[in-house]
Design a protein around this motif. Structure first.
Motif, PDB file in Angstrom:
ATOM      1  N   GLN A  91       0.832  -1.207   0.000  1.00  0.00           N
ATOM      2  CA  GLN A  91       0.000   0.000   0.000  1.00  0.00           C
ATOM      3  C   GLN A  91       0.864   1.253   0.000  1.00  0.00           C
ATOM      4  OE1 GLN A  91      -2.215  -0.496   3.592  1.00  0.00           O
ATOM      5  NE2 GLN A  91      -3.683  -1.925   2.692  1.00  0.00           N
ATOM      6  N   THR A  92       1.867   1.259   0.857  1.00  0.00           N
ATOM      7  CA  THR A  92       2.755   2.421   0.964  1.00  0.00           C
ATOM      8  C   THR A  92       3.469   2.679  -0.361  1.00  0.00           C
ATOM      9  OG1 THR A  92       3.062   2.045   3.323  1.00  0.00           O
ATOM     10  CG2 THR A  92       4.718   3.382   2.214  1.00  0.00           C
ATOM     11  N   HIS A  93       3.926   1.633  -0.990  1.00  0.00           N
ATOM     12  CA  HIS A  93       4.618   1.738  -2.280  1.00  0.00           C
ATOM     13  C   HIS A  93       3.741   2.433  -3.325  1.00  0.00           C
ATOM     14  CE1 HIS A  93       6.798   0.622  -5.891  1.00  0.00           C
ATOM     15  NE2 HIS A  93       5.748  -0.061  -6.310  1.00  0.00           N
ATOM     16  N   HIS A  94       2.541   1.937  -3.515  1.00  0.00           N
ATOM     17  CA  HIS A  94       1.681   2.503  -4.564  1.00  0.00           C
ATOM     18  C   HIS A  94       1.058   3.842  -4.169  1.00  0.00           C
ATOM     19  CE1 HIS A  94       2.166  -0.532  -7.569  1.00  0.00           C
ATOM     20  NE2 HIS A  94       1.923  -1.488  -6.681  1.00  0.00           N
ATOM     21  N   ARG A  95       0.854   4.068  -2.880  1.00  0.00           N
ATOM     22  CA  ARG A  95       0.392   5.403  -2.464  1.00  0.00           C
ATOM     23  C   ARG A  95       1.473   6.431  -2.750  1.00  0.00           C
ATOM     24  NH1 ARG A  95      -2.097   3.184   2.108  1.00  0.00           N
ATOM     25  NH2 ARG A  95      -0.190   3.618   3.264  1.00  0.00           N
ATOM     26  N   GLY A  96       2.742   6.027  -2.622  1.00  0.00           N
ATOM     27  CA  GLY A  96       3.839   6.926  -2.982  1.00  0.00           C
ATOM     28  C   GLY A  96       3.780   7.293  -4.452  1.00  0.00           C
ATOM     29  N   GLN A  97       3.490   6.313  -5.291  1.00  0.00           N
ATOM     30  CA  GLN A  97       3.332   6.598  -6.723  1.00  0.00           C
ATOM     31  C   GLN A  97       2.160   7.551  -6.949  1.00  0.00           C
ATOM     32  OE1 GLN A  97       2.871   2.592  -8.210  1.00  0.00           O
ATOM     33  NE2 GLN A  97       5.044   2.419  -8.707  1.00  0.00           N
ATOM     34  N   ALA A  98       1.036   7.262  -6.289  1.00  0.00           N
ATOM     35  CA  ALA A  98      -0.155   8.104  -6.480  1.00  0.00           C
ATOM     36  C   ALA A  98       0.091   9.523  -5.985  1.00  0.00           C
ATOM     37  CB  ALA A  98      -1.357   7.486  -5.771  1.00  0.00           C
ATOM     38  N   SER A  99       0.784   9.666  -4.854  1.00  0.00           N
ATOM     39  CA  SER A  99       1.043  11.021  -4.344  1.00  0.00           C
ATOM     40  C   SER A  99       1.967  11.782  -5.285  1.00  0.00           C
ATOM     41  CB  SER A  99       1.593  10.978  -2.918  1.00  0.00           C
ATOM     42  OG  SER A  99       2.876  10.414  -2.878  1.00  0.00           O
TER      43      SER A  99
END
Length: 179
Positions: free
Chosen positions: A147-155
């Motif tokens: 989750q953290t990985h892809h939220r970083g991409q989204a942010s």
């Protein structure tokens, strides 16, 4: 500090970050959200959908744990996503509602965890049908890390679109302790 408290912290952080992410995404038009941005899941809406898809897949696996966590009853009723890039929802408001419901489910789920469950082995199948048996606590760690990985991409995609969602560090959710 007990291991369960780490997962409670991660579930709280996950819910908080998703709220901030969707608050930022809600400032963009549907066209801006769907615009191809060269990301792994193409667009902001594609990345947010992937997070919901992957979380659903993992939570459905966790629902198969012998402890039969009551909080995962909601997930048991969901359809299983077919692919990792499946577009479950194209409208941000509907996606946000589904995300919020799933995040509440995650918080309730981690509150049911026991040390015994976390040290147990979970047998599951991946999307290709391959069978694995792995430590349940470490699978949960992967769940939150993903989750953290892809939220970083989204942010990052949101920032490139002119939306700053603010501080994203887990550090702000780690409580201060008396000296």
């Amino acid at each position: 500090m007990k291991v369960k408290s780490h997962f409670v912290l991660m579930a709280d952080y996950n819910q908080w970050m998703n709220h901030n992410l969707y608050k930022g995404a809600g400032k963009l038009t549907e066209t801006e959200l769907s615009q191809s941005r060269g990301a792994f899941f193409d667009s902001i809406i594609g990345t947010l959908n992937h997070l919901l898809v992957a979380d659903t897949i993992w939570l459905k696996r966790f629902a198969g744990h012998p402890d039969s966590f009551v909080a995962l009853d909601y997930v048991r009723r969901l359809d299983s996503p077919k692919t990792l890039n499946e577009r479950l929802y194209s409208r941000i408001d509907v996606l946000h509602e589904a995300r919020s419901t799933l995040d509440a489910c995650i918080v309730a789920f981690v509150n049911e965890l026991t040390d015994q469950a976390l040290s147990s082995t979970l047998q599951y199948q991946n999307t290709k049908g391959d069978v694995f048996a792995k430590n349940f606590g470490l699978l949960l760690l992967h769940f939150f890390n993903h989750q953290t990985h892809h939220r970083g991409q989204a942010s990052t995609l949101l920032y490139q679109a002119g939306i700053d969602i603010g501080v994203t560090d887990l550090l702000v959710h780690i409580p201060n302790e008396a000296a």
